[in-house]
Each structure stands twice: as structure tokens, then as C-alpha cells.
Scaffold this motif. Structure first.
Motif, short mmCIF file in Angstrom:
data_model
loop_
_atom_site.label_atom_id
_atom_site.label_comp_id
_atom_site.label_asym_id
_atom_site.label_seq_id
_atom_site.Cartn_x
_atom_site.Cartn_y
_atom_site.Cartn_z
N GLU A 203 0.84 -1.22 0.00
CA GLU A 203 0.00 0.00 0.00
C GLU A 203 0.86 1.25 0.00
O GLU A 203 0.38 2.33 -0.36
CB GLU A 203 -0.90 0.01 1.24
CG GLU A 203 -2.10 -0.89 1.11
CD GLU A 203 -3.14 -0.58 2.18
OE1 GLU A 203 -2.75 -0.26 3.31
OE2 GLU A 203 -4.33 -0.68 1.88
N HIS A 204 2.12 1.12 0.42
CA HIS A 204 3.00 2.30 0.46
C HIS A 204 3.23 2.87 -0.94
O HIS A 204 3.51 4.05 -1.09
CB HIS A 204 4.33 1.95 1.13
CG HIS A 204 4.20 1.76 2.62
ND1 HIS A 204 4.39 2.78 3.52
CD2 HIS A 204 3.87 0.68 3.35
CE1 HIS A 204 4.20 2.32 4.75
NE2 HIS A 204 3.88 1.05 4.68
N GLN A 205 3.12 2.03 -1.96
CA GLN A 205 3.29 2.51 -3.34
C GLN A 205 2.10 3.37 -3.78
O GLN A 205 2.19 4.16 -4.72
CB GLN A 205 3.46 1.32 -4.30
CG GLN A 205 3.92 1.71 -5.71
CD GLN A 205 3.88 0.54 -6.69
OE1 GLN A 205 3.93 -0.63 -6.28
NE2 GLN A 205 3.78 0.84 -7.97
N PHE A 210 0.75 4.91 5.38
CA PHE A 210 2.05 5.22 5.99
C PHE A 210 2.18 4.54 7.35
O PHE A 210 1.18 4.10 7.93
CB PHE A 210 2.28 6.73 6.11
CG PHE A 210 1.13 7.50 6.71
CD1 PHE A 210 0.93 7.55 8.07
CD2 PHE A 210 0.24 8.19 5.88
CE1 PHE A 210 -0.12 8.27 8.63
CE2 PHE A 210 -0.83 8.91 6.42
CZ PHE A 210 -1.00 8.95 7.81
N ASP A 211 3.41 4.46 7.82
CA ASP A 211 3.70 3.84 9.12
C ASP A 211 4.03 4.92 10.14
O ASP A 211 4.68 5.91 9.81
CB ASP A 211 4.91 2.90 9.00
CG ASP A 211 4.65 1.75 8.05
OD1 ASP A 211 3.48 1.34 7.92
OD2 ASP A 211 5.62 1.27 7.44
N LEU A 212 3.59 4.67 11.38
CA LEU A 212 3.81 5.65 12.44
C LEU A 212 4.89 5.20 13.43
O LEU A 212 5.04 4.00 13.69
CB LEU A 212 2.53 5.89 13.22
CG LEU A 212 1.36 6.51 12.45
CD1 LEU A 212 0.16 6.65 13.36
CD2 LEU A 212 1.75 7.86 11.88
N TRP A 256 0.82 0.09 13.60
CA TRP A 256 1.46 1.33 13.14
C TRP A 256 1.12 1.70 11.68
O TRP A 256 1.43 2.78 11.23
CB TRP A 256 2.99 1.18 13.24
CG TRP A 256 3.51 0.07 12.36
CD1 TRP A 256 3.82 0.13 11.04
CD2 TRP A 256 3.73 -1.30 12.75
NE1 TRP A 256 4.22 -1.10 10.57
CE2 TRP A 256 4.18 -1.99 11.60
CE3 TRP A 256 3.59 -2.00 13.95
CZ2 TRP A 256 4.49 -3.36 11.62
CZ3 TRP A 256 3.91 -3.36 13.98
CH2 TRP A 256 4.35 -4.01 12.81
N HIS A 257 0.52 0.78 10.95
CA HIS A 257 0.28 1.00 9.51
C HIS A 257 -1.14 1.53 9.29
O HIS A 257 -2.13 0.82 9.52
CB HIS A 257 0.49 -0.31 8.74
CG HIS A 257 0.22 -0.21 7.26
ND1 HIS A 257 1.22 -0.14 6.31
CD2 HIS A 257 -0.95 -0.15 6.57
CE1 HIS A 257 0.68 -0.07 5.10
NE2 HIS A 257 -0.65 -0.07 5.23
N LEU A 258 -1.24 2.78 8.83
CA LEU A 258 -2.54 3.40 8.57
C LEU A 258 -2.80 3.51 7.08
O LEU A 258 -1.88 3.79 6.30
CB LEU A 258 -2.62 4.80 9.18
CG LEU A 258 -2.54 4.92 10.70
CD1 LEU A 258 -2.80 6.35 11.12
CD2 LEU A 258 -3.53 3.99 11.39
#
Ligand SMILES: [Zn+2]
Length: 289
Positions: A203-205, A210-212, A256-258
Motif C-alpha cells: 500500500e505504500h506505493q 504510511f507507518d507511524l 502502526w500502519h494506517l
């Protein structure tokens, strides 16, 4: 009070302009008016008006987008394709939602979808990002609307003494390929697949995730982690890989992954704290072929 998205944008631009121009005019008049002593009262009044305008700008920024506009808002954010375009039509999910594919990206019911079953193409680079993507890695290259909501969320957290920050934002196809291969070398393919996405499946692509903070399971034990878990949906974000849903998402719990999906869907997936995954909601799999 609520405003539609365009009105909110216009208000915001007017307030930005006023809060720059008015203090400048105030300073210019004060220093170039020879009778300034006599007119001090007027200057004081102007200063109060300026302060009020700056104050109300903050209030306006907190106005919500109207309920009726939220669906439109969600679809534009997630780069929706027009409803039922035969060129893009792929099929239906088990729950009857329409799957479409446009420019190498899958959409279900207008929401961009990336998991082990649905990949982004190698050449897909998001365009509508807060900072333009010019590198393989970019923390602030987040979808514009998601980034706006993130800033509000971060400020609200800071107001109660919590420090949340983005540790990992956009990652290119090539970069994801390298890190996934690194994990395979370290832990083997089966284990790597439980915590790292293969290239095109991250999903980051998409620029919508994003990760917190610590990017670690200990995050949920912190005040920040608990607050994010309970409040992220109010800003349109979801915990994409919830606890107990590992077999459905294909990934271990990642507090942490939103992922940004907009207010409407986020509220449904939050489900009063009993998170539902996108896979369950839409009726799709997350499995490598
Ligand atoms: Zn992540």
C-alpha cells in the motif's frame, strides 16, 4: 457546521491571504501615517480584527465536510474511476461490489485496493501527492487529502501531549522489491510474506498509507498507539492489518500502519472498535497467485 469541499478550500485560501495582507497593511499604515497618534484607536481596532480573523481561520479549518459530500470526497481521494465504465470493468466481488482497473490500479466500489491478490503495476506512480514524488522513498509524498487529514490528526494528538510522526510513507515498486528480497534472504519467503509485501503489493506505493512512530508491535502498548487505534477513523484512516485478522489480510497485526479511506468507510471499518478488514467488507481475498 459543515461546508462542501470546494467552499472549504475557498475559505481557507481567503483566510491565508487575509492573514498575510492585513498584518502587512497594519504595519505599513502605522509607520507611514504622520497622524498615527490621533488614530491609535483605529489601529488598535484593526489589530483586534486581524487577531479575530487569524483565530477564526483555525475554526474554519476544523469545519467538517458535509455528510452528503463525504462519499464524493472518498471517491476522489481514492482515485475513483467513473461508475461502471465498461473499459475498466473487471467483475464483481463475492459481496457484489464492482471491481474496476484503470491505469494499472484496481478499484473496488471506487476505493483503491492493494493486497496480495490485487497489485499495483510496476510503473504506477501516484500524482496527487502532498510533495511530488521524485525519489524511491518519501515520507511526505502522501495523497494530498490524506496528508491534510493527517496534519489535523497529528495536531489533535499533540494537543493532548501525544507525539505521532510518519516513519515511512511512499515507497516505490523498486524499493519495495529490494526490501522484500532482503527479508526473504534473512527469514525465508514464508515468514517474509507475513510481514512484508512483494513489489506491487504494498500500500505504500499507493501514497494512501504510511507507518507511524516505532514500526514495532510495542507501538500499541504506548499512549500514542492506543490513541491512534481508537481515533484514527475519525480522520478517515484505518488500521489496515488488525489483530486477529492475520489469515484474512495475509499480514501480521500492524498497529502502526494506517491506510486512508475517507471518513465514511473508516467509520464502518472501525465498527465500534471491532475492526473489519477491507477484504471482509468488500468480499475479496488477499492471496498470492
Ligand atoms: Zn506500512
Amino acid at each position: 457546521m459543515c461546508l462542501d469541499e470546494n467552499t472549504l478550500e475557498i475559505f481557507n485560501n481567503i483566510f491565508i491571504l487575509l492573514s498575510i495582507i492585513l498584518p502587512l497593511l497594519f504595519i505599513i499604515f502605522l509607520f507611514y501615517d504622520k497622524k498615527r497618534k490621533k488614530k491609535f484607536g483605529y489601529y488598535l481596532l484593526s489589530l483586534i480584527i486581524i487577531i479575530l480573523i487569524i483565530y477564526f481561520r483555525g475554526e474554519i479549518m476544523n469545519i467538517n465536510i458535509c455528510e452528503s459530500d463525504k462519499k464524493i470526497n472518498n471517491t476522489t481521494t481514492t482515485k475513483a474511476v467513473p461508475a461502471i465504465n465498461s473499459d475498466n470493468y473487471v467483475g464483481k466481488t463475492s459481496k457484489g461490489y464492482t471491481i474496476e482497473k484503470k491505469d494499472g490500479v484496481y478499484f473496488i466500489d471506487g476505493y483503491l485496493i492493494v493486497n496480495k491478490s490485487y497489485a499495483l503495476s510496476e510503473d504506477f506512480i501516484p500524482e496527487n501527492t502532498h510533495l511530488k514524488i521524485s525519489d524511491e522513498l518519501c515520507i511526505s509524498c502522501i495523497d494530498k487529502e490524506a496528508y491534510k487529514k493527517w496534519l489535523i490528526m497529528k495536531n489533535d494528538a499533540a494537543a493532548i501531549g501525544l507525539n505521532i510522526h510518519i516513519s515511512s510513507g511512499y515507497r516505490s515498486f523498486g524499493y519495495q522489491k529490494d526490501i522484500y528480497n532482503g527479508y526473504v534472504t534473512k527469514d525465508g519467503k514464508d515468514i517474509a510474506d507475513t510481514y512484508s509485501a512483494r513489489a506491487g503489493h504494498s500500500e505504500h506505493q499507493s501514497s494512501l498509507a504510511f507507518d507511524l512512530n516505532s514500526i514495532d508491535s510495542s507501538f500499541i502498548a504506548t499512549n500514542e498507539g492506543r490513541w491512534v487505534n481508537e481515533n484514527a477513523y475519525l480522520y478517515g484512516f484505518i488500521i489496515r492489518y488488525p489483530k486477529g485478522k492475520e489469515k484474512i489480510t495475509g499480514y501480521k497485526y500492524e498497529p502502526w500502519h494506517l491506510r486512508y479511506v475517507g471518513l465514511n468507510l473508516a467509520k464502518k471499518l472501525y465498527n465500534d472498535g471491532k475492526w473489519i478488514t477491507m477484504e471482509e467488507y468488500f468480499g475479496i481475498d488477499s492471496k498470492y497467485k
